[in-house]
Design an enzyme around this catalytic site. Structure first.
Site, short mmCIF file in Angstrom:
data_model
loop_
_atom_site.label_atom_id
_atom_site.label_comp_id
_atom_site.label_asym_id
_atom_site.label_seq_id
_atom_site.Cartn_x
_atom_site.Cartn_y
_atom_site.Cartn_z
N GLU A 154 0.84 -1.40 -0.08
CA GLU A 154 0.08 -0.10 -0.18
C GLU A 154 0.82 1.07 -0.01
OE1 GLU A 154 -3.49 1.93 2.96
OE2 GLU A 154 -2.10 0.34 3.78
N LYS B 233 -9.30 2.61 -2.51
CA LYS B 233 -9.43 1.96 -1.15
C LYS B 233 -10.89 2.28 -0.46
CE LYS B 233 -7.05 1.41 3.47
NZ LYS B 233 -6.03 1.65 4.01
N CYS C 125 -5.50 -3.13 2.65
CA CYS C 125 -5.39 -3.00 4.11
C CYS C 125 -6.57 -2.98 4.56
CB CYS C 125 -4.40 -1.78 4.53
SG CYS C 125 -3.69 -2.03 6.00
#
Length: 225
Positions: A56, A133, A170
């Site tokens: 990330e 994300k 994540c």
């Protein structure tokens, strides 16, 4: 290298994945890329790597306190130094490359939007998708907007096999805002519902500079469970 089976439990052959882990130079994308270039010199097409996965926000570093602070490392979709490097790497290795980066995008009204994103690049060095994300962690909220939804792409491997690759970053694997019921499994449910074969998952862990054995075990257990 893993033997991969699709959702119908039929083998689609072996998949060779290279996971690249390193410590970035925070706020200096170009310097970090130079560091990674040295690391990646050892690999070539002869290694027959199907997929390369970077962390990330791989080259910029992760934690930024504001939109102003992160401003110097934001990258336009398919145009910045992260894309340029990953595109060259994809061609060099004949691999699909997945890499996290801080994205800036202009909408039809000319307004700019910031996202914690993951680019997916083809073996020919072309941008296939920029996934934003969906579930933000607290350190993302100082500058980034929430992406609209989970996502995936369909790719064809060098052996001719077609696979569906889920995209994730994540916090995506956690319950939304840490308040949704654990039993919802939002990310896993989405990927299963869309018949995803594997997941290219980019993450960043910034709690400790040097992990003790106890801290390492605690970190591993967190992600496993």
């Amino acid at each position: 290298t893993w033997e991969i089976k699709n959702m119908e439990k039929k083998s689609i052959g072996k998949l060779k994945v290279l996971l690249v882990q390193f410590k970035p130079i925070h706020g200096d994308t170009e310097a970090t890329i130079s560091k990674v270039e040295e690391l990646m010199k050892q690999y070539s097409k002869k290694d027959a790597i199907d997929i390369v996965i970077f962390p990330e926000m791989a080259f910029s570093g992760y934690v930024f306190s504001s939109k102003d602070e992160i401003g110097t490392v934001l990258e336009l979709t398919g145009m910045g130094p992260t894309f340029q490097y990953c595109s060259k790497l994809a061609i060099k290795l004949n691999s699909y490359v997945f890499c996290g980066y801080p994205e800036i995008e202009e909408d039809k009204k000319g307004q700019m939007h910031l996202f914690n994103s993951q680019m997916a690049i083809s073996q020919k060095g072309e941008l296939l998708k920029s996934y934003k994300k969906h579930f933000l962690y607290e350190t993302d909220k100082t500058w980034a907007e929430e992406g609209p939804q989970f996502d995936y792409i369909d790719v064809k491997l060098s052996n001719g096999a077609n696979i569906r690759v889920g995209l994730g970053i994540c916090m995506d694997i956690n319950p939304y805002e840490f308040i949704a019921p654990d039993t919802d499994y939002e990310f896993a449910t989405y990927q299963m519902k869309h018949n995803v074969d594997i997941i290219a998952y980019s993450s960043n862990w910034t709690t400790f500079d040097v992990l003790t054995e106890e801290q390492r075990t605690s970190t591993q257990e967190y992600w496993i469970h």
